[in-house]
Design a protein around this motif. Structure first.
Motif, PDB file in Angstrom:
ATOM      1  N   LEU A 103      50.505 100.155 -33.509  1.00 32.38           N
ATOM      2  CA  LEU A 103      49.219 100.119 -32.813  1.00 32.38           C
ATOM      3  C   LEU A 103      49.301  99.323 -31.513  1.00 32.38           C
ATOM      4  O   LEU A 103      48.668  99.673 -30.516  1.00 32.38           O
ATOM      5  N   VAL A 104      50.113  98.267 -31.506  1.00 35.28           N
ATOM      6  CA  VAL A 104      50.335  97.518 -30.263  1.00 35.28           C
ATOM      7  C   VAL A 104      51.030  98.423 -29.241  1.00 35.28           C
ATOM      8  O   VAL A 104      50.731  98.376 -28.044  1.00 35.28           O
ATOM      9  N   GLY A 105      51.945  99.268 -29.712  1.00 34.91           N
ATOM     10  CA  GLY A 105      52.613 100.213 -28.827  1.00 34.91           C
ATOM     11  C   GLY A 105      51.638 101.199 -28.201  1.00 34.91           C
ATOM     12  O   GLY A 105      51.743 101.534 -27.015  1.00 34.91           O
ATOM     13  N   VAL A 106      50.668 101.669 -28.988  1.00 33.72           N
ATOM     14  CA  VAL A 106      49.637 102.571 -28.454  1.00 33.72           C
ATOM     15  C   VAL A 106      48.833 101.847 -27.372  1.00 33.72           C
ATOM     16  O   VAL A 106      48.515 102.412 -26.319  1.00 33.72           O
ATOM     17  N   PHE A 107      48.510 100.592 -27.624  1.00 36.37           N
ATOM     18  CA  PHE A 107      47.781  99.792 -26.639  1.00 36.37           C
ATOM     19  C   PHE A 107      48.590  99.673 -25.346  1.00 36.37           C
ATOM     20  O   PHE A 107      48.052  99.820 -24.244  1.00 36.37           O
ATOM     21  N   GLY A 108      49.890  99.423 -25.473  1.00 39.52           N
ATOM     22  CA  GLY A 108      50.739  99.322 -24.295  1.00 39.52           C
ATOM     23  C   GLY A 108      50.791 100.617 -23.506  1.00 39.52           C
ATOM     24  O   GLY A 108      50.711 100.616 -22.273  1.00 39.52           O
ATOM     25  N   ALA A 109      50.896 101.748 -24.213  1.00 37.02           N
ATOM     26  CA  ALA A 109      50.945 103.049 -23.545  1.00 37.02           C
ATOM     27  C   ALA A 109      49.655 103.335 -22.785  1.00 37.02           C
ATOM     28  O   ALA A 109      49.666 104.031 -21.762  1.00 37.02           O
ATOM     29  N   SER A 110      48.531 102.788 -23.249  1.00 35.94           N
ATOM     30  CA  SER A 110      47.252 103.028 -22.571  1.00 35.94           C
ATOM     31  C   SER A 110      47.242 102.419 -21.171  1.00 35.94           C
ATOM     32  O   SER A 110      46.514 102.890 -20.283  1.00 35.94           O
ATOM     33  N   PHE A 111      48.050 101.397 -20.935  1.00 38.90           N
ATOM     34  CA  PHE A 111      48.136 100.809 -19.600  1.00 38.90           C
ATOM     35  C   PHE A 111      48.862 101.746 -18.637  1.00 38.90           C
ATOM     36  O   PHE A 111      48.531 101.791 -17.446  1.00 38.90           O
ATOM     37  N   TRP A 112      49.835 102.472 -19.138  1.00 43.13           N
ATOM     38  CA  TRP A 112      50.509 103.460 -18.288  1.00 43.13           C
ATOM     39  C   TRP A 112      49.555 104.612 -17.971  1.00 43.13           C
ATOM     40  O   TRP A 112      49.576 105.150 -16.865  1.00 43.13           O
ATOM     41  N   LEU A 113      48.724 104.964 -18.938  1.00 41.90           N
ATOM     42  CA  LEU A 113      47.729 106.004 -18.689  1.00 41.90           C
ATOM     43  C   LEU A 113      46.723 105.530 -17.638  1.00 41.90           C
ATOM     44  O   LEU A 113      46.309 106.300 -16.760  1.00 41.90           O
ATOM     45  N   ALA A 114      46.355 104.249 -17.704  1.00 38.88           N
ATOM     46  CA  ALA A 114      45.429 103.688 -16.714  1.00 38.88           C
ATOM     47  C   ALA A 114      46.036 103.707 -15.319  1.00 38.88           C
ATOM     48  O   ALA A 114      45.330 103.896 -14.320  1.00 38.88           O
ATOM     49  N   ALA A 115      47.352 103.511 -15.242  1.00 42.02           N
ATOM     50  CA  ALA A 115      48.028 103.554 -13.944  1.00 42.02           C
ATOM     51  C   ALA A 115      48.080 104.975 -13.397  1.00 42.02           C
ATOM     52  O   ALA A 115      47.941 105.193 -12.190  1.00 42.02           O
ATOM     53  N   ALA A 116      48.258 105.949 -14.283  1.00 39.66           N
ATOM     54  CA  ALA A 116      48.375 107.343 -13.854  1.00 39.66           C
ATOM     55  C   ALA A 116      47.034 107.954 -13.489  1.00 39.66           C
ATOM     56  O   ALA A 116      46.962 108.835 -12.618  1.00 39.66           O
ATOM     57  N   PHE A 117      45.968 107.490 -14.142  1.00 35.92           N
ATOM     58  CA  PHE A 117      44.628 108.034 -13.902  1.00 35.92           C
ATOM     59  C   PHE A 117      43.692 106.886 -13.507  1.00 35.92           C
ATOM     60  O   PHE A 117      43.130 106.223 -14.373  1.00 35.92           O
ATOM     61  N   PRO A 118      43.522 106.657 -12.196  1.00 38.05           N
ATOM     62  CA  PRO A 118      42.714 105.519 -11.732  1.00 38.05           C
ATOM     63  C   PRO A 118      41.247 105.641 -12.141  1.00 38.05           C
ATOM     64  O   PRO A 118      40.729 106.734 -12.368  1.00 38.05           O
ATOM     65  N   ALA A 119      40.595 104.498 -12.205  1.00 34.00           N
ATOM     66  CA  ALA A 119      39.157 104.461 -12.473  1.00 34.00           C
ATOM     67  C   ALA A 119      38.400 105.010 -11.270  1.00 34.00           C
ATOM     68  O   ALA A 119      38.944 105.128 -10.166  1.00 34.00           O
ATOM     69  N   ASP A 120      37.159 105.360 -11.481  1.00 30.34           N
ATOM     70  CA  ASP A 120      36.326 105.861 -10.388  1.00 30.34           C
ATOM     71  C   ASP A 120      35.756 104.705  -9.572  1.00 30.34           C
ATOM     72  O   ASP A 120      35.531 103.606 -10.082  1.00 30.34           O
TER      73      ASP A 120
END
Length: 222
Positions: A103-120
């Motif tokens: 689950l910590v790994g899933v949390f870490g991967a979400s940061f890469w997703l945040a980098a790939a898809f910026p917030a509005d």
């Protein structure tokens, strides 16, 4: 006469290489949250028009200097994934030793997703942005990725309470079951105040670093 042979059976103790990898992984996981928050706070204080009471740290990835926050996302994701690997090694065979690090790994991967898809953009940041946020495809992906990531983090805290309790760290175990409630409360209150979201997310990052370090330290003593 009967000779009695003293046969030493092989043990399943980790090799020095495995212990070294676990130590480095735990260190990465322990510093990931504090480094991410330090980078975000420093940028927020230095970026014109950014207001912690109105803007989320994710929005720092927008605008010309936004690459700094994007790097912050990528680096934090890598450190968290290394931390998940370290936890997997130190908790091998222990309660929660599979699901917690996963689950910590899933949390870490979400940061890469945040980098790939910026917030509005929104709340007048970056300069020239409208007051009201208009959701885009990449903004939606960013939001959903963060939601999944922090739900995984909350689940990880509940799971990691088991090895903490198994080592007699009752206070740590109780806190690991309480912190997710505070994190989720911050997310719920984000509709009223962005700052509550930032505080809840920041608490989750800091507590993950503390738990990772505590478990790594405890297992090293055994």
């Amino acid at each position: 006469m009967t000779d009695v042979l003293d046969v030493h059976l092989p043990t399943d103790s980790p090799s020095p290489t495995s212990r070294s990898a676990a130590g480095w992984g735990v260190l990465c996981g322990a510093v990931a949250g504090p480094l991410f928050l330090a980078g975000g706070i420093a940028q927020g204080l230095g970026r014109e028009g950014f207001d912690f009471t109105r803007n989320a740290i994710s929005q720092l990835a927008l605008g010309e200097p936004g690459w700094i926050q994007t790097v912050n996302f990528v680096l934090t994701g890598a450190l968290l994934l290394a931390g998940a690997t370290g936890l997997r090694l130190v908790l091998r065979g222990a309660p929660g030793g599979t699901w917690g690090p996963g689950l910590v790994g899933v949390f870490g991967a979400s940061f890469w997703l945040a980098a790939a898809f910026p917030a509005d953009a929104g709340a007048s940041f970056p300069a020239g942005a409208p007051e009201t946020t208009v959701m885009s495809g990449h903004g939606t992906a960013h939001m959903l990725g963060g939601m999944v990531g922090y739900l995984a983090l909350c689940g990880a805290f509940v799971v990691l309470a088991r090895p903490l309790a198994a080592h007699g760290l009752r206070g740590w175990a109780v806190a690991s079951r309480v912190v997710p409630v505070v994190v989720l409360a911050g997310f719920t209150a984000s509709a009223v105040s962005v700052l509550s979201f930032t505080v809840g997310a920041g608490l989750g990052l800091l507590w993950l670093g503390a738990v990772t370090a505590r478990l790594g330290w405890t297992e090293a003593d055994h």
